[in-house]
Design a protein around this motif. Structure first.
Motif, PDB file in Angstrom:
ATOM      1  N   HIS A   1       0.821  -1.222   0.000  1.00  0.00           N
ATOM      2  CA  HIS A   1       0.000   0.000   0.000  1.00  0.00           C
ATOM      3  C   HIS A   1       0.855   1.272   0.000  1.00  0.00           C
ATOM      4  O   HIS A   1       0.430   2.304   0.501  1.00  0.00           O
ATOM      5  CB  HIS A   1      -0.970   0.010   1.199  1.00  0.00           C
TER       6      HIS A   1
ATOM      7  N   ILE B   1      -8.355   1.676   3.483  1.00  0.00           N
ATOM      8  CA  ILE B   1      -6.939   1.996   3.714  1.00  0.00           C
ATOM      9  C   ILE B   1      -6.539   3.219   2.875  1.00  0.00           C
ATOM     10  O   ILE B   1      -5.862   4.127   3.365  1.00  0.00           O
ATOM     11  CB  ILE B   1      -6.039   0.780   3.385  1.00  0.00           C
TER      12      ILE B   1
ATOM     13  N   ALA C   1      -1.828   4.427   9.512  1.00  0.00           N
ATOM     14  CA  ALA C   1      -1.528   4.488   8.068  1.00  0.00           C
ATOM     15  C   ALA C   1      -0.199   5.210   7.844  1.00  0.00           C
ATOM     16  O   ALA C   1       0.646   4.763   7.060  1.00  0.00           O
ATOM     17  CB  ALA C   1      -2.659   5.199   7.331  1.00  0.00           C
TER      18      ALA C   1
ATOM     19  N   SER D   1       1.578  -4.510   8.125  1.00  0.00           N
ATOM     20  CA  SER D   1       0.311  -4.587   7.378  1.00  0.00           C
ATOM     21  C   SER D   1      -0.784  -5.126   8.291  1.00  0.00           C
ATOM     22  O   SER D   1      -1.894  -4.591   8.338  1.00  0.00           O
ATOM     23  CB  SER D   1       0.451  -5.503   6.159  1.00  0.00           C
TER      24      SER D   1
ATOM     25  N   LEU E   1      -2.580  -1.780   9.158  1.00  0.00           N
ATOM     26  CA  LEU E   1      -3.561  -1.635   8.069  1.00  0.00           C
ATOM     27  C   LEU E   1      -4.737  -2.606   8.211  1.00  0.00           C
ATOM     28  O   LEU E   1      -5.754  -2.434   7.550  1.00  0.00           O
ATOM     29  CB  LEU E   1      -2.887  -1.873   6.705  1.00  0.00           C
TER      30      LEU E   1
END
Ligand code: ADP
Ligand code: MG
Length: 389
Positions: A38, A228, A270, A307, A311
């Motif tokens: 991401h 996200i 994030a 992650s 996330l």
């Protein structure tokens, strides 16, 4: 399947679909995200590689304006379409990708007339290995005849493919196309999505990869991915930066220690994920250059934890594969790869232990001894028109 076997199959399938011989074949490899989860749409860094699995597209120009499309992955769904006036295909139909790209090429006056196009692939669709991008890049080069030697030429093709994929409703970035267009045998790739610069990084023979499919299929249009993306976008806005790539530990600490400045839930996670993930890509490139194999493996495992915890895009199945493999001799590190919410885990193992590693997986496990692939190949079959590359 080797390139030769796959390309022979592609020619055979074209012949049986259209009762004629293709002019040209383009072989476009799939790509794998090794690190950089991401980070792409945050203008960040990604360590990726192409694979020895690929989409092959065989094409021939037609004397009229009709497009005929065939794919052995989707039998009994051949499409005959005249220009853009053809019937509307259902959402999710594979030919929408091809027709969207043909539309983009037509808009740029790159592909007048009609084409016979046959697709033949050993890259599993929908598994996070970018079969959609490989398909689009292969058609762009085969039909558009676009040169792809320089970084600028590759970026142009990537943008055309991105426009087509947006048209079919997938809001993707340039990462997949750039990785496929820059693929180089025996090399991983460091991609910088702020500058769109791609650098090949030599991959040592002593390191191998194993992919394990969790069997859980994600939907790119599902809510998790968008959640996200939204958290990243609002976090960047809160910090007053164009993208999370701009954030450093110093700017973050300054923001957090300023009275009255606050972040919404999820935003700090994030930010910390993207910040540390970009750092991990930089450290991984250094580890590869210095031959620090354990260090590289540890970065993959750290990425998975980031992650998972920041996330929340892991699943019990993905977590389970990473923790189960950790006790296997030869394993150096592992993580989820791609958007998350299912799909695959990638494991870094010592090449000398790769076979033993695969043997100890429980029967029925969908595992793949992934080999780093080469780049694109343009293979003239029965050339009538010049294509450069
Ligand atoms: P991924 O790119 O990770 O494989 P996507 O969902 O983005 O997954 O793309 C998969 C789609 O790409 C398929 O549903 C199909 O529309 C198209 N596609 C992939 N491989 C082929 C193929 N061999 N023939 C025709 N279409 C394909
Ligand atoms: Mg895709």
């Amino acid at each position: 399947m080797s390139l030769d076997a796959l390309s022979r199959r592609a020619v055979r399938e074209f012949q049986s679909a259209f009762q004629s011989t293709p002019e040209l074949l383009v072989h476009a490899p799939g790509r794998l995200e090794l690190l950089g989860n991401h980070t792409d749409y945050n203008q960040g860094l990604v360590l990726a590689t192409t694979l020895d699995l690929a989409v092959n597209v065989a094409v021939a120009r037609r004397p009229d304006a009709t497009h005929r499309l065939h794919s052995s992955a989707f039998p009994r769904a051949d499409i005959h379409q005249r220009g853009e006036r053809g019937r509307q295909l259902p959402r999710g139909h594979w030919a929408r990708y091809a027709l969207a790209l043909l539309g983009e090429l037509e808009r740029e006056a790159l592909s007048p007339g009609g084409w016979d196009i046959s697709v033949c692939s050993d890259l599993p669709p929908g598994a996070g290995l970018s079969s959609s991008a490989a398909l689009l890049v292969a058609i762009a080069i085969a039909v558009g005849g676009l040169p792809h030697r320089t970084a600028a030429q590759r970026l142009r093709i990537a943008r055309l493919c991105q426009a087509a994929e947006h048209r079919v409703g997938v809001p993707c970035g340039l990462l997949d196309y750039l990785a496929i267009l820059h693929g180089k045998a025996g090399h991983a790739l460091k991609l910088d999505l702020r500058t769109n610069r791609v650098r090949p990084i030599r991959w040592p023979r002593s390191l191998a990869l194993v992919l394990i499919d969790s069997g859980v299929r994600h939907q790119l249009t599902g809510g998790g991915y968008a959640r996200i993306e939204r958290a990243c976008a609002t976090a960047a806005r809160s910090l007053g930066v164009a993208s999370l790539r701009e954030v450093t530990r110093a700017t973050l600490n300054r923001f957090l220690s300023t009275p009255g400045r606050r972040l919404r839930p999820g935003e700090l996670d994030a930010i910390n994920h993207v910040l540390t993930e970009n750092e991990r890509v930089r450290l991984a490139v250094r580890a590869l250059q210095r031959g620090e194999q354990e260090g590289l493996g540890a970065l993959l495992s750290e990425s998975h934890r980031s992650s998972r915890d920041r996330l929340s895009n892991s699943t019990p199945e993905l977590d389970d594969w990473v923790s189960r493999c950790a006790s296997t001799p030869g394993w150096l590190g592992g993580r989820l790869t791609g958007g998350g919410f299912g799909g695959m885990t990638v494991h870094l193992v010592r090449a000398a232990r790769q076979r033993a590693f695969l043997r100890q997986l429980s029967p029925g496990t969908s595992a793949l001894a992934a080999r780093l692939g080469g780049g694109l190949r343009v293979i003239p079959v029965n050339r009538r028109t010049p294509h450069s590359g």
